[in-house]
Design an enzyme around this catalytic site. Structure first.
Site, PDB file in Angstrom:
ATOM      1  N   PRO A   1       1.005  -0.906   0.158  1.00 36.07           N
ATOM      2  CA  PRO A   1      -0.195   0.169  -0.768  1.00 36.07           C
ATOM      3  C   PRO A   1       0.651   1.487  -0.120  1.00 36.07           C
ATOM      4  O   PRO A   1       0.679   2.291   0.904  1.00 36.07           O
ATOM      5  CB  PRO A   1      -0.893   0.181   1.427  1.00 36.07           C
ATOM      6  CG  PRO A   1       0.356  -1.467   2.366  1.00 36.07           C
ATOM      7  CD  PRO A   1       0.822  -2.067   1.243  1.00 36.07           C
ATOM      8  N   CYS A   2       1.466   1.287  -0.912  1.00 38.17           N
ATOM      9  CA  CYS A   2       2.545   2.728  -0.926  1.00 38.17           C
ATOM     10  C   CYS A   2       1.902   3.836  -0.963  1.00 38.17           C
ATOM     11  O   CYS A   2       2.031   4.710  -0.644  1.00 38.17           O
ATOM     12  CB  CYS A   2       3.271   2.661  -2.631  1.00 38.17           C
ATOM     13  SG  CYS A   2       2.553   2.925  -3.870  1.00 38.17           S
ATOM     14  N   HIS A   3       0.098   3.840  -1.689  1.00 44.47           N
ATOM     15  CA  HIS A   3      -0.865   5.146  -0.992  1.00 44.47           C
ATOM     16  C   HIS A   3      -1.147   5.970   0.159  1.00 44.47           C
ATOM     17  O   HIS A   3      -1.409   6.209   0.257  1.00 44.47           O
ATOM     18  CB  HIS A   3      -2.032   4.467  -2.286  1.00 44.47           C
ATOM     19  CG  HIS A   3      -2.644   3.569  -1.746  1.00 44.47           C
ATOM     20  ND1 HIS A   3      -2.727   2.064  -1.606  1.00 44.47           N
ATOM     21  CD2 HIS A   3      -4.421   3.367  -0.372  1.00 44.47           C
ATOM     22  CE1 HIS A   3      -3.348   1.519  -0.559  1.00 44.47           C
ATOM     23  NE2 HIS A   3      -4.389   2.071   0.289  1.00 44.47           N
TER      24      HIS A   3
END
Length: 158
Positions: free
Chosen positions: A124-126
């Site tokens: 989850p780089c968001h």
């Protein structure tokens, strides 16, 4: 050589292309295509990936359990593993990730590794934001990053 399979999945924020083998998912990336593609010989693992992404977008899944193949440097892999530890609907800064991997001065390198993540949503780089709380770069576009964060927060509150 193991055959790489591809299929597409339509999400509320655009099309995802999923690439993988019978053993592991290699990439999940936003693409501009609008056509849904499912190959006749799609392995069960890619079908499971689709199922889990569908559960995520229906607000029923917060963690992914299918095997993934991470291709990158040891540093990049350490960043991606740290990203997997960021709780659903939470956010952290690049500095938080750098500190968590024991290299607090590597903030820019963490940002670079974050940008090379090929397993969007699953890693989850968001959930990584600037130290001042602002949204910063996202390969899928800042509007998608904002949507994903708001979506996750809404599922926690409901």
């Amino acid at each position: 050589m193991t055959k790489l399979h591809k299929l597409t999945y339509s999400t509320p924020i655009g099309m995802l292309e999923i690439c993988g083998t019978a053993e592991a998912i290699h990439s999940i990336m936003f693409i501009d295509d609008k056509e849904v593609i499912v190959q006749n010989d799609t392995p069960p693992l890619l079908q499971e990936c689709l199922k889990q992404l569908d559960e995520y977008f229906n607000g029923e899944r917060k963690h992914f359990t299918f095997p993934c193949h991470l291709e990158g440097t040891n540093f990049q892999k350490s960043v991606w593993e740290a990203l997997k530890e960021v709780p659903y609907s939470d956010t952290v800064s690049y500095k938080n990730i750098a500190t968590s991997i024991g290299n607090e001065k590597a903030i820019r390198a963490v940002g670079s590794a974050n940008g090379k993540n090929k397993l969007t949503i699953v890693i989850p780089c968001h959930r990584v934001i600037g130290s001042n709380g602002t949204l910063t770069g996202y390969a899928g576009g800042l509007w998608r990053k904002e949507w994903l964060l708001q979506f996750e927060r809404s599922k926690i509150l409901s």
